[in-house]
Write a protein that holds these residues in place. Sequence first.
Motif, PDB file in Angstrom:
ATOM      1  N   PRO A   1     -13.783   8.806 -11.489  1.00  0.00           N
ATOM      2  CA  PRO A   1     -13.443   7.569 -10.759  1.00  0.00           C
ATOM      3  C   PRO A   1     -12.143   6.934 -11.265  1.00  0.00           C
ATOM      4  CG  PRO A   1     -15.761   7.592 -11.327  1.00  0.00           C
ATOM      5  CD  PRO A   1     -15.134   8.734 -12.071  1.00  0.00           C
ATOM      6  N   ALA A   2     -11.960   6.917 -12.585  1.00  0.00           N
ATOM      7  CA  ALA A   2     -10.754   6.323 -13.163  1.00  0.00           C
ATOM      8  C   ALA A   2      -9.512   7.130 -12.814  1.00  0.00           C
ATOM      9  CB  ALA A   2     -10.900   6.209 -14.680  1.00  0.00           C
ATOM     10  N   LEU A   3      -9.649   8.458 -12.836  1.00  0.00           N
ATOM     11  CA  LEU A   3      -8.507   9.311 -12.503  1.00  0.00           C
ATOM     12  C   LEU A   3      -8.101   9.145 -11.039  1.00  0.00           C
ATOM     13  CD1 LEU A   3      -9.525  12.582 -14.391  1.00  0.00           C
ATOM     14  CD2 LEU A   3      -7.823  10.887 -15.080  1.00  0.00           C
ATOM     15  N   LEU A   4      -9.096   9.025 -10.157  1.00  0.00           N
ATOM     16  CA  LEU A   4      -8.807   8.810  -8.741  1.00  0.00           C
ATOM     17  C   LEU A   4      -8.147   7.451  -8.511  1.00  0.00           C
ATOM     18  CD1 LEU A   4     -12.052  10.244  -7.078  1.00  0.00           C
ATOM     19  CD2 LEU A   4      -9.774  11.284  -7.138  1.00  0.00           C
ATOM     20  N   LEU A   5      -8.645   6.431  -9.226  1.00  0.00           N
ATOM     21  CA  LEU A   5      -8.052   5.099  -9.108  1.00  0.00           C
ATOM     22  C   LEU A   5      -6.619   5.097  -9.627  1.00  0.00           C
ATOM     23  CD1 LEU A   5      -8.302   2.100  -8.435  1.00  0.00           C
ATOM     24  CD2 LEU A   5      -9.244   1.732 -10.736  1.00  0.00           C
ATOM     25  N   SER A   6      -6.388   5.803 -10.724  1.00  0.00           N
ATOM     26  CA  SER A   6      -5.040   5.900 -11.289  1.00  0.00           C
ATOM     27  C   SER A   6      -4.079   6.559 -10.304  1.00  0.00           C
ATOM     28  CB  SER A   6      -5.064   6.688 -12.598  1.00  0.00           C
ATOM     29  OG  SER A   6      -5.831   6.039 -13.580  1.00  0.00           O
ATOM     30  N   LEU A   7      -4.550   7.636  -9.670  1.00  0.00           N
ATOM     31  CA  LEU A   7      -3.721   8.341  -8.695  1.00  0.00           C
ATOM     32  C   LEU A   7      -3.407   7.450  -7.507  1.00  0.00           C
ATOM     33  CD1 LEU A   7      -2.380  10.955  -7.701  1.00  0.00           C
ATOM     34  CD2 LEU A   7      -4.595  11.627  -6.732  1.00  0.00           C
ATOM     35  N   TRP A   8      -4.426   6.771  -7.000  1.00  0.00           N
ATOM     36  CA  TRP A   8      -4.243   5.866  -5.855  1.00  0.00           C
ATOM     37  C   TRP A   8      -3.280   4.735  -6.206  1.00  0.00           C
ATOM     38  CZ3 TRP A   8      -5.321   0.628  -5.425  1.00  0.00           C
ATOM     39  CH2 TRP A   8      -5.174   0.085  -4.135  1.00  0.00           C
ATOM     40  N   ALA A   9      -3.459   4.131  -7.385  1.00  0.00           N
ATOM     41  CA  ALA A   9      -2.608   3.012  -7.803  1.00  0.00           C
ATOM     42  C   ALA A   9      -1.159   3.455  -7.949  1.00  0.00           C
ATOM     43  CB  ALA A   9      -3.118   2.428  -9.113  1.00  0.00           C
ATOM     44  N   SER A  10      -0.950   4.636  -8.530  1.00  0.00           N
ATOM     45  CA  SER A  10       0.410   5.142  -8.733  1.00  0.00           C
ATOM     46  C   SER A  10       1.110   5.386  -7.398  1.00  0.00           C
ATOM     47  CB  SER A  10       0.357   6.433  -9.546  1.00  0.00           C
ATOM     48  OG  SER A  10       1.646   6.975  -9.702  1.00  0.00           O
ATOM     49  N   ILE A  11       0.399   6.029  -6.476  1.00  0.00           N
ATOM     50  CA  ILE A  11       0.970   6.302  -5.158  1.00  0.00           C
ATOM     51  C   ILE A  11       1.257   5.000  -4.409  1.00  0.00           C
ATOM     52  CG2 ILE A  11       0.503   7.306  -2.883  1.00  0.00           C
ATOM     53  CD1 ILE A  11      -1.101   9.483  -4.308  1.00  0.00           C
ATOM     54  N   THR A  12       0.313   4.058  -4.502  1.00  0.00           N
ATOM     55  CA  THR A  12       0.459   2.792  -3.780  1.00  0.00           C
ATOM     56  C   THR A  12       1.640   1.979  -4.279  1.00  0.00           C
ATOM     57  OG1 THR A  12      -1.935   2.702  -3.382  1.00  0.00           O
ATOM     58  CG2 THR A  12      -0.711   0.656  -3.124  1.00  0.00           C
ATOM     59  N   VAL A  13       1.794   1.877  -5.602  1.00  0.00           N
ATOM     60  CA  VAL A  13       2.895   1.069  -6.125  1.00  0.00           C
ATOM     61  C   VAL A  13       4.236   1.702  -5.788  1.00  0.00           C
ATOM     62  CG1 VAL A  13       3.022   2.118  -8.445  1.00  0.00           C
ATOM     63  CG2 VAL A  13       3.660  -0.273  -8.122  1.00  0.00           C
ATOM     64  N   GLN A  14       4.312   3.017  -5.842  1.00  0.00           N
ATOM     65  CA  GLN A  14       5.557   3.698  -5.489  1.00  0.00           C
ATOM     66  C   GLN A  14       5.878   3.512  -4.002  1.00  0.00           C
ATOM     67  OE1 GLN A  14       7.682   5.129  -7.510  1.00  0.00           O
ATOM     68  NE2 GLN A  14       6.463   5.087  -9.377  1.00  0.00           N
ATOM     69  N   THR A  15       4.850   3.633  -3.163  1.00  0.00           N
ATOM     70  CA  THR A  15       5.036   3.496  -1.722  1.00  0.00           C
ATOM     71  C   THR A  15       5.458   2.082  -1.340  1.00  0.00           C
ATOM     72  OG1 THR A  15       3.362   5.199  -1.303  1.00  0.00           O
ATOM     73  CG2 THR A  15       3.925   3.736   0.527  1.00  0.00           C
ATOM     74  N   ARG A  16       4.762   1.101  -1.904  1.00  0.00           N
ATOM     75  CA  ARG A  16       5.089  -0.291  -1.565  1.00  0.00           C
ATOM     76  C   ARG A  16       6.440  -0.708  -2.108  1.00  0.00           C
ATOM     77  NH1 ARG A  16      -0.716  -3.531  -2.309  1.00  0.00           N
ATOM     78  NH2 ARG A  16      -1.851  -2.325  -0.713  1.00  0.00           N
ATOM     79  N   PHE A  17       6.759  -0.245  -3.321  1.00  0.00           N
ATOM     80  CA  PHE A  17       8.059  -0.591  -3.878  1.00  0.00           C
ATOM     81  C   PHE A  17       9.177   0.005  -3.023  1.00  0.00           C
ATOM     82  CE2 PHE A  17      11.725   0.045  -6.667  1.00  0.00           C
ATOM     83  CZ  PHE A  17      11.877  -1.238  -7.178  1.00  0.00           C
ATOM     84  N   ALA A  18       8.989   1.246  -2.594  1.00  0.00           N
ATOM     85  CA  ALA A  18       9.988   1.899  -1.743  1.00  0.00           C
ATOM     86  C   ALA A  18      10.135   1.166  -0.417  1.00  0.00           C
ATOM     87  CB  ALA A  18       9.601   3.357  -1.515  1.00  0.00           C
ATOM     88  N   ARG A  19       9.011   0.755   0.142  1.00  0.00           N
ATOM     89  CA  ARG A  19       9.037   0.054   1.436  1.00  0.00           C
ATOM     90  C   ARG A  19       9.786  -1.261   1.341  1.00  0.00           C
ATOM     91  NH1 ARG A  19       3.707  -2.501   4.513  1.00  0.00           N
ATOM     92  NH2 ARG A  19       4.861  -3.611   6.153  1.00  0.00           N
ATOM     93  N   TYR A  20       9.429  -2.086   0.368  1.00  0.00           N
ATOM     94  CA  TYR A  20      10.037  -3.411   0.277  1.00  0.00           C
ATOM     95  C   TYR A  20      11.399  -3.393  -0.412  1.00  0.00           C
ATOM     96  CZ  TYR A  20       5.732  -5.328   2.140  1.00  0.00           C
ATOM     97  OH  TYR A  20       4.665  -5.622   2.958  1.00  0.00           O
ATOM     98  N   SER A  21      11.776  -2.243  -0.946  1.00  0.00           N
ATOM     99  CA  SER A  21      13.136  -2.096  -1.483  1.00  0.00           C
ATOM    100  C   SER A  21      14.147  -1.961  -0.345  1.00  0.00           C
ATOM    101  CB  SER A  21      13.223  -0.860  -2.388  1.00  0.00           C
ATOM    102  OG  SER A  21      12.538  -1.077  -3.601  1.00  0.00           O
ATOM    103  N   GLN A  22      13.643  -1.644   0.839  1.00  0.00           N
ATOM    104  CA  GLN A  22      14.512  -1.504   2.007  1.00  0.00           C
ATOM    105  C   GLN A  22      14.755  -2.846   2.702  1.00  0.00           C
ATOM    106  OE1 GLN A  22      15.892   1.534   2.582  1.00  0.00           O
ATOM    107  NE2 GLN A  22      14.755   2.131   0.735  1.00  0.00           N
TER     108      GLN A  22
END
Length: 226
Positions: free
Chosen positions: A14-35
């Motif tokens: 569960p922790a590994l899945l949450l870590s993966l989801w959090a990492s992808i989400t922060v990268q995706t959102r940062f990329a989106r709002y960086s535009q």
Amino acid sequence: MYWYYDPTFLLLIPALLLSLWASITVQTRFARYSQLKSRIGMTGAQLARFILDSAGLYNVRIESVPGTLTDHYDPRTKVVRLSSSTYSSDSIAALGVVAHEIGHAIQDAKRYVPLVVRNTIAPVAQFSSNLAWVFFIIGLITGAFGLAQFGILLFSIAVLFTIITLPVEFDASRRALQILEKNLLMPTDELKGVKAVLSAAAMTYVAAMLTAVLQLIRMILIARRD
């Protein structure tokens, strides 16, 4: 059989899945709002200096460091280090991340208790995290239960550090949003983007804490079994 298949590893899924989801989400959102350019009209470095000076923190320096999302505040040297992705950027994502780091500088100036505690145990936690598994594994291999217990104790300090980190990070984000909304009058639609980025970043710390706690439980179970 234990050395080839350890069922306690399932605890970490569960922790590994949450870590993966959090990492992808922060990268995706940062990329989106960086535009999306902020209407505040400041770069990350300008925003940092403005907020610091407004808070009377003239002694806190600002430096640029390479990388993406490598931003951090160093309480030992009183330096806010901004990544190349935020230092010269005027995007919504960049300003949100910068304001968050300034939040840590303000915490430091106000002697925010969780930050003081975290900074105090940080060196010990790093030392403990590196050596915990060494003592633990040696204890299991040699049958020296005392060494295994000592490894668990050391790892417990690292777990405590991850737990204390949560209120520090959440409070820094709260301060950042408050500053952007009340002091700089950031528009509501931009604040929504900042919240999206900072909430995703916060989940990476939640994931780290959950991973550490489950790893500690796993160590205890392994020690009891052996």
